[in-house]
Design a protein around this motif. Structure first.
Motif, short mmCIF file in Angstrom:
data_model
loop_
_atom_site.label_atom_id
_atom_site.label_comp_id
_atom_site.label_asym_id
_atom_site.label_seq_id
_atom_site.Cartn_x
_atom_site.Cartn_y
_atom_site.Cartn_z
N GLU A 85 0.84 -1.21 0.00
CA GLU A 85 0.00 0.00 0.00
C GLU A 85 0.87 1.26 0.00
OE1 GLU A 85 -2.71 -0.14 3.29
OE2 GLU A 85 -3.57 -2.05 2.64
N LYS A 97 0.95 4.18 -2.94
CA LYS A 97 0.72 5.60 -2.67
C LYS A 97 1.84 6.45 -3.27
CE LYS A 97 -1.80 5.36 1.68
NZ LYS A 97 -1.70 5.59 3.14
N GLY A 121 0.17 9.81 -4.87
CA GLY A 121 -0.71 10.18 -3.77
C GLY A 121 0.02 10.79 -2.60
N VAL A 135 4.78 8.98 3.51
CA VAL A 135 4.38 7.59 3.77
C VAL A 135 5.23 7.00 4.88
CG1 VAL A 135 4.28 5.27 2.77
CG2 VAL A 135 3.49 7.22 1.45
#
Length: 175
Positions: A124, A128, A133, A139
């Motif tokens: 994930e 991202k 994102g 992150v």
């Protein structure tokens, strides 16, 4: 050799005195200490009663002074927060000892390891970053790791597809 707290020693001596200095009965009831240790604790207790000065038996003496511990913690905090580097430079014996000093003298400043990150969270995180994102730094902060770790996961998961585009959450185009 077992270490006993002051309270455990006091309890054993009180029981020893109650049983008229019968070590076997006190040891049978408590399960500790040895006969010799109990007699030694009793002598210390009698001396304490006589002088009013508590015995220092069983207390650990610090090998390092407060100044040496502060120097080690300061080195850790100012040189990249790496325990192994501080130990190597300062000559102190172990990471656990240094960690206890840091927790004592600079609470909350020690870098903590949180264990392995599950593969699903790694995927994930990489998605991202690759989809735009979030940045690897953002992150990484969310997961409590360094941004280089997220970039390594990205390289490992994407392999040799260096410039591969990852589909964003957009509706599919019809030809």
């Amino acid at each position: 050799m077992a270490r006993y707290t002051r309270e455990q020693r006091r309890r054993a001596v009180e029981l020893y005195v109650r049983y008229e200095c019968c070590a076997a009965d006190a040891i049978r009831e408590l399960g500790y200490p040895s006969r010799e240790a109990l007699r030694m604790w009793h002598r210390d207790w009698l001396e304490e009663q006589k002088t009013g000065i508590p015995s220092t038996r069983g207390e650990r003496y610090s090998r390092y002074t407060l100044e040496q511990r502060r120097d080690a913690v300061d080195h850790y905090l100012t040189h990249g927060r790496r325990a192994s580097r501080t130990i190597r430079q300062m000559g102190y014996p172990s990471k656990t000892l240094l960690a206890s000093w840091i927790d004592e003298l600079a609470p909350g400043e020690r870098r903590l390891r949180h264990g392995p990150i599950p593969e699903e969270l790694k995927r994930e995180a990489v998605l991202k970053v690759v989809s735009g994102g979030a940045s690897s730094r953002e992150v990484a902060e969310g997961l409590g790791v360094d941004s280089s770790v997220v970039r390594n996961w990205k390289r490992r998961l994407l392999g040799k597809t260096k410039g591969a585009a990852v589909a964003k959450d957009e509706p599919e185009r019809k030809d």
